[in-house]
Scaffold this motif. Sequence first.
Motif, PDB file in Angstrom:
ATOM      1  N   LEU A  96       0.828  -1.203   0.000  1.00  0.00           N
ATOM      2  CA  LEU A  96       0.000   0.000   0.000  1.00  0.00           C
ATOM      3  C   LEU A  96       0.866   1.258   0.000  1.00  0.00           C
ATOM      4  N   ARG A  97       0.368   2.303  -0.658  1.00  0.00           N
ATOM      5  CA  ARG A  97       1.011   3.606  -0.599  1.00  0.00           C
ATOM      6  C   ARG A  97       0.747   4.234   0.765  1.00  0.00           C
ATOM      7  N   GLN A  98       1.545   5.235   1.114  1.00  0.00           N
ATOM      8  CA  GLN A  98       1.406   5.864   2.426  1.00  0.00           C
ATOM      9  C   GLN A  98       0.008   6.441   2.632  1.00  0.00           C
ATOM     10  N   GLY A  99      -0.497   7.204   1.653  1.00  0.00           N
ATOM     11  CA  GLY A  99      -1.822   7.794   1.791  1.00  0.00           C
ATOM     12  C   GLY A  99      -2.912   6.752   1.905  1.00  0.00           C
ATOM     13  N   GLU A 100      -2.722   5.605   1.243  1.00  0.00           N
ATOM     14  CA  GLU A 100      -3.709   4.524   1.306  1.00  0.00           C
ATOM     15  C   GLU A 100      -3.724   3.878   2.680  1.00  0.00           C
ATOM     16  N   ILE A 101      -2.549   3.784   3.287  1.00  0.00           N
ATOM     17  CA  ILE A 101      -2.467   3.245   4.649  1.00  0.00           C
ATOM     18  C   ILE A 101      -3.164   4.192   5.621  1.00  0.00           C
ATOM     19  N   HIS A 125       7.461   4.988   0.626  1.00  0.00           N
ATOM     20  CA  HIS A 125       7.299   4.366  -0.685  1.00  0.00           C
ATOM     21  C   HIS A 125       8.299   3.229  -0.883  1.00  0.00           C
ATOM     22  N   ALA A 126       9.418   3.290  -0.167  1.00  0.00           N
ATOM     23  CA  ALA A 126      10.429   2.235  -0.287  1.00  0.00           C
ATOM     24  C   ALA A 126       9.879   0.886   0.170  1.00  0.00           C
ATOM     25  N   LEU A 127       8.861   0.884   1.020  1.00  0.00           N
ATOM     26  CA  LEU A 127       8.252  -0.375   1.450  1.00  0.00           C
ATOM     27  C   LEU A 127       7.574  -1.079   0.281  1.00  0.00           C
ATOM     28  N   ARG A 128       7.052  -0.305  -0.682  1.00  0.00           N
ATOM     29  CA  ARG A 128       6.433  -0.899  -1.875  1.00  0.00           C
ATOM     30  C   ARG A 128       7.484  -1.607  -2.720  1.00  0.00           C
TER      31      ARG A 128
END
Length: 400
Positions: free
Chosen positions: A216-221, A339-342
Motif C-alpha cells: 500500500l502507498r502511504q496515503g492509502e495506509i 514508498h520504499a516499502l512498496r
Amino acid sequence: MGHVEDRWYKTLRHSGGRRERVKTELFGKGLRYRVRYIGPDGKERKKSFPDRAKREAEAFLVSTESDKLRGSYVDPKAGRITFGEYAENWLRTRSFDESTRESTEFRVRKHLLPFFGAEHLASIKPGHIREWDARLVGKLAPATRAVVFAHLRTILGAAVDDERIAKNPCSAKSVKPPRPVQRRVVPWRYDQVSAIRGGLAQRYRPMVDLGAGCGLRQGEILGLGVDDIDFDGGWVHVCRQVKLVRSRLVFGLPKNDRDRRIPLPDSVALVLRQHIDDFAPVSLTLPWEDPATDERVTVPLLFTTTRRGAINRRTFDNKSWRPAVVAAGITPTRFTGMHALRHFYASSLLDAGESIKALASYLGHADPGFTLRVYTHLMPASEERTRNAIDNLFRGDRWR
C-alpha cells in the motif's frame, strides 16, 4: 480569393485604356504590402508586410488559401492572447482532482509563467522552448523538468485544439523533452525494514506491515478503514487515501482513481487484529477530495494520532518516519520514504515467482509496462532455471 495590395502605389486608368502607376499619400510610410482575404467565417482578414517583402506576402496568401482548403486554417489574431492569460484559463477549466490541481498550479506559475507569461501564443517558437529548458538545467531535477515540460506541452496542445496556434512548438524535432534519470530500485533488506518498524511508536508499526506486506502507498495506509479489511476472505480493499490539499487533510480516491483488492497475508492479518485490539479504530469525518466542498465522508480509521485525529503525512514523516530511518542506520534521502516499502513488497513477490501482471494489479499501476520497467532488474535470473529444467528433462539413460 484573396489578393496582395501595394499601399504605396495605385494605378490610374486614363481614357483610351492607358494605365499609370502613381505614388499614394502613404508612400514610404508604414508597411507596404497588405494581404486581404476572406476567412472561413466569411469575414475579411488582413496582414501587412514591409517593403521588399512582396514574395513573403504572396507566400502567406498561398499558404492561407491552402490551409482554408485543408481545413487547417488558424486566424493569426487568435494567437495574440498571452501565454499567461491562456495558461490561467487552462488551469481554471482543466479537470483535475484538487491535489493535482494544486501541484500543477504551483509548477505552472513558478516555472512557466515567469518565462512565457508575457509572450503571445503565436510568437512562441521551438527556439524559445529550447532556451527555457536550457535555463532550468542544474536548477531543477530532471524528473521535475520533465513534469513541467509535460505541462507546457499540454497547455500548447490545448491551444492547438482551440485553434489559437497552428502547431505545438514542443513537438518540433529540434525540441528534446527532458527525461528523468532512470534510477535503479535497490530494495531494503528484511533486517532494515524490521529495524525501521522497531523504531516507530507501537501504534504506527502495523503501517510498515501494510506497506511491506501488501504494497500500500502511504496515503492509502493512512486512509484505511477497519471495514476495508476482509479478515475471513483474506483481502484488503483499497478504496481511498488521505491527502493533503491546500494544507488541509481530505479523503480521496487512490492514485489513478482506481480502487483495488490485495491479498492479505495471514501474518499481516494477525498484526492488524492485534492493532485493532490495542488501538480501537476512530471514526473521523473529512472532506472528499476538495477542502472547500460540502461533501463529507466518515471512516473508522485504523491509524490515527495520539489525539485521535487523522495523520498528516508531513508531520508523520518528520517526527516519526525519518527518525526511525536514521535509527536503523539508513541515510535519509528522497528515496527513503514509506514508498520504499512498496519496493520491498515488489521485490519479495518477484523473487517468489509472481507475475508482472499480478504485481501491477496489487500495486495499483495503470500500466503493467511501467511495473516491468521499474522492477525488471529484480526478476530472478532465468539462466539457472533453464539449466536445471533441461538437466531434469535429460537426466537418466534416455539418450544412451
